[in-house]
Write a protein that holds these residues in place. Structure first.
Motif, PDB file in Angstrom:
ATOM      1  N   LYS A  67       0.814  -1.218   0.000  1.00  0.00           N
ATOM      2  CA  LYS A  67       0.000   0.000   0.000  1.00  0.00           C
ATOM      3  C   LYS A  67       0.849   1.270   0.000  1.00  0.00           C
ATOM      4  O   LYS A  67       0.411   2.306  -0.464  1.00  0.00           O
ATOM      5  N   ARG A  68       2.057   1.160   0.570  1.00  0.00           N
ATOM      6  CA  ARG A  68       2.830   2.389   0.753  1.00  0.00           C
ATOM      7  C   ARG A  68       3.980   2.580  -0.238  1.00  0.00           C
ATOM      8  O   ARG A  68       4.368   3.703  -0.512  1.00  0.00           O
ATOM      9  N   HIS A  86      -5.039 -11.431   0.364  1.00  0.00           N
ATOM     10  CA  HIS A  86      -4.994 -11.003   1.775  1.00  0.00           C
ATOM     11  C   HIS A  86      -6.224 -11.524   2.524  1.00  0.00           C
ATOM     12  O   HIS A  86      -6.120 -12.027   3.638  1.00  0.00           O
ATOM     13  N   HIS A 302      -7.232  -3.111  13.522  1.00  0.00           N
ATOM     14  CA  HIS A 302      -6.633  -4.164  12.692  1.00  0.00           C
ATOM     15  C   HIS A 302      -5.120  -3.956  12.521  1.00  0.00           C
ATOM     16  O   HIS A 302      -4.345  -4.904  12.668  1.00  0.00           O
TER      17      HIS A 302
HETATM   18  C1  HEM Z   1      -3.230 -12.742  10.578  1.00  0.00           C
HETATM   19  C2  HEM Z   1      -4.101 -12.162   9.876  1.00  0.00           C
HETATM   20  C3  HEM Z   1      -4.045 -10.778   9.327  1.00  0.00           C
HETATM   21  C4  HEM Z   1      -3.056  -9.829   9.379  1.00  0.00           C
HETATM   22  C5  HEM Z   1      -1.701  -9.947  10.027  1.00  0.00           C
HETATM   23  C6  HEM Z   1      -3.558  -8.653   8.688  1.00  0.00           C
HETATM   24  C7  HEM Z   1      -2.875  -7.476   8.498  1.00  0.00           C
HETATM   25  C8  HEM Z   1      -3.322  -6.400   7.788  1.00  0.00           C
HETATM   26  C9  HEM Z   1      -2.571  -5.233   7.517  1.00  0.00           C
HETATM   27  C10 HEM Z   1      -1.175  -4.980   7.998  1.00  0.00           C
HETATM   28  C11 HEM Z   1      -3.335  -4.391   6.755  1.00  0.00           C
HETATM   29  C12 HEM Z   1      -2.928  -3.068   6.151  1.00  0.00           C
HETATM   30  C13 HEM Z   1      -3.474  -1.906   6.884  1.00  0.00           C
HETATM   31  C14 HEM Z   1      -2.966  -0.619   6.279  1.00  0.00           C
HETATM   32  O1  HEM Z   1      -1.782  -0.500   6.066  1.00  0.00           O
HETATM   33  O2  HEM Z   1      -3.795   0.253   6.025  1.00  0.00           O
HETATM   34  C15 HEM Z   1      -4.600  -5.026   6.563  1.00  0.00           C
HETATM   35  C16 HEM Z   1      -5.661  -4.487   5.863  1.00  0.00           C
HETATM   36  C17 HEM Z   1      -6.836  -5.143   5.627  1.00  0.00           C
HETATM   37  N1  HEM Z   1      -7.163  -6.403   6.053  1.00  0.00           N
HETATM   38 FE1  HEM Z   1      -5.999  -7.647   7.123  1.00  0.00          FE
HETATM   39  N2  HEM Z   1      -4.811  -8.928   8.204  1.00  0.00           N
HETATM   40  C18 HEM Z   1      -5.149 -10.197   8.592  1.00  0.00           C
HETATM   41  C19 HEM Z   1      -6.307 -10.856   8.338  1.00  0.00           C
HETATM   42  C20 HEM Z   1      -7.368 -10.317   7.662  1.00  0.00           C
HETATM   43  C21 HEM Z   1      -8.600 -10.996   7.431  1.00  0.00           C
HETATM   44  C22 HEM Z   1      -8.933 -12.394   7.928  1.00  0.00           C
HETATM   45  C23 HEM Z   1      -9.391 -10.157   6.708  1.00  0.00           C
HETATM   46  C24 HEM Z   1     -10.769 -10.354   6.177  1.00  0.00           C
HETATM   47  C25 HEM Z   1     -11.374 -11.456   6.078  1.00  0.00           C
HETATM   48  C26 HEM Z   1      -8.649  -8.938   6.480  1.00  0.00           C
HETATM   49  C27 HEM Z   1      -9.111  -7.857   5.805  1.00  0.00           C
HETATM   50  C28 HEM Z   1      -8.412  -6.698   5.612  1.00  0.00           C
HETATM   51  C29 HEM Z   1      -8.928  -5.575   4.874  1.00  0.00           C
HETATM   52  C30 HEM Z   1     -10.312  -5.478   4.220  1.00  0.00           C
HETATM   53  C31 HEM Z   1      -7.933  -4.594   4.890  1.00  0.00           C
HETATM   54  C32 HEM Z   1      -8.041  -3.181   4.318  1.00  0.00           C
HETATM   55  C33 HEM Z   1      -7.437  -3.071   2.988  1.00  0.00           C
HETATM   56  C34 HEM Z   1      -7.781  -1.727   2.402  1.00  0.00           C
HETATM   57  O3  HEM Z   1      -8.917  -1.553   1.991  1.00  0.00           O
HETATM   58  O4  HEM Z   1      -6.896  -0.887   2.342  1.00  0.00           O
HETATM   59  N3  HEM Z   1      -7.422  -9.074   7.084  1.00  0.00           N
HETATM   60  N4  HEM Z   1      -4.562  -6.259   7.183  1.00  0.00           N
END
Ligand code: HEM
Length: 324
Positions: A67-68, A86, A302
């Motif tokens: 993203k960055r 993801h 999150h």
């Molecule tokens: C161990 C599991 C997970 C880790 C370590 C993780 C980590 C992250 C990280 C680091 C971001 C980026 C945030 C940012 O920089 O703005 C992110 C965004 C996101 N994650 Fe996860 N995530 C995990 C599991 C999940 C799961 C299970 C889902 C959904 C089912 C999910 C959905 C999302 C969504 C929708 C975003 C936002 C992306 C966007 O629209 O910019 N994540 N997650």
């Protein structure tokens, strides 16, 4: 990312995730049958599951870089595809690492890790659910969506537009930015005017009528518009729904302006309608801010929890390898 209405595009990911999870669970169950306890991180199946889970978490964290960073390397990967991965691989992390733990909390470090993982996992699912319907609500309820950084400027414009409209009917005291209006006194209003406009306190209401009697009636009525502007409309345009006012609800606002319409002269109706329109736009800005808040605030949970999980995971690996 929209999934609910585009499930066909996610079918391959769904099936692949289910198959992978099914195979890993079957392997774990077989290992359970051959030993007398639930296989944990120390067993070969548990260790493999831990390795897969750890790699998946590292991949999930790589979204931060995707993203960055704008370098060619990261731009090679389609954002949409990355996001799909993801979500679907992220969904696998919790069941895989739960099996890795042997469905036990273990010591404080592994218990903290499992709790963090559950929170990250649940917050991700929560965010994904919000992404399914909030943008649609925004499109329907807030047709004139404003750029968030412009909101302050737009609010200021609403107030100055309203003031300019009111100045068509009243001479307003105070400086342009912070109108300080004094309400007309009853005594002054009752006096019959000799000039085309009537001085009432520091406010002069312009009237278009010639005869004294209708003029008096119109002045008294025009006062109601002024009073509404000073007490309700102007504060609402500036503060929005932080104020408790009927104008913050569209149905109560409609009633409010209908009542007002009945007690103000027809010459001011157009201005009143324009003010009503500004209030409607102000409500839309508030709705937009509320929806934006819900659409993004889950990331405040999150993202930091993901970092905590990522860092503690290394500590866990270090401790586990030391005692293996
Ligand atoms: C161990 C599991 C997970 C880790 C370590 C993780 C980590 C992250 C990280 C680091 C971001 C980026 C945030 C940012 O920089 O703005 C992110 C965004 C996101 N994650 Fe996860 N995530 C995990 C599991 C999940 C799961 C299970 C889902 C959904 C089912 C999910 C959905 C999302 C969504 C929708 C975003 C936002 C992306 C966007 O629209 O910019 N994540 N997650």
């Amino acid at each position: 990312m929209l999934i609910a209405r585009r499930i066909s595009r996610h079918l391959t990911w769904l099936i692949a995730s289910l198959v992978l999870m099914g195979l890993l669970t079957a392997w774990w169950l077989m290992a359970m049958r051959t030993s007398d306890k639930l296989p944990g991180g120390g067993s070969s199946v548990g260790l493999t599951l831990g390795l897969i889970g750890g790699l998946l978490i590292a991949f999930e964290m790589a979204l931060v870089l995707k993203k960055r960073l704008r370098s060619k390397l990261w731009m090679m990967f389609q954002t949409r595809l990355w996001m799909k991965a993801h979500i679907w691989l992220g969904l696998l992390t919790f069941p895989i690492l739960l099996l890795h733990s042997g469905i036990r909390w273990g010591g404080w470090l592994s218990a903290t890790l499992l709790a963090l993982l559950a929170l990250v996992w649940l917050s991700g699912i929560y965010g994904l659910i919000l992404q399914q319907f909030l943008p649609k609500i925004m499109l329907d309820d807030v047709p004139g969506e404003a750029i968030t950084s412009q909101v302050g400027h737009i609010v200021g414009k609403f107030s100055s537009d309203a003031r300019r409209m009111m100045a068509l009917h009243f001479d307003l005291d105070g400086d342009e930015a912070t109108p300080r209006l004094t309400m007309p006194s009853g005594k002054a209003v009752a006096e019959k005017p000799k000039t085309p406009y009537i001085s009432v306190g520091s406010v002069r209401a312009h009237t278009k009528t010639e005869s004294a009697e209708p003029e008096k009636k119109s002045t008294v009525s025009a006062e109601r518009l002024l009073e509404s502007y000073v007490k309700q409309i102007s504060p609402f345009l500036e503060e929005g729904d932080r104020l408790r006012t009927p104008l913050s609800s569209s149905s109560r606002s409609r009633d409010y302006f209908q009542t007002l319409r009945a007690v103000i002269p027809t010459t001011t109706h157009e201005t009143m309608e324009a003010l009503e329109g500004l209030c409607e736009q102000r409500r839309q800005l508030d709705s937009q801010a509320r929806l934006q808040f819900w659409l993004h605030n889950w990331l405040l949970m999150h993202l930091p929890l993901s970092w905590a999980l990522f860092v503690l995971m290394f500590l866990h690996v270090f401790v586990a390898l030391k005692y293996l």
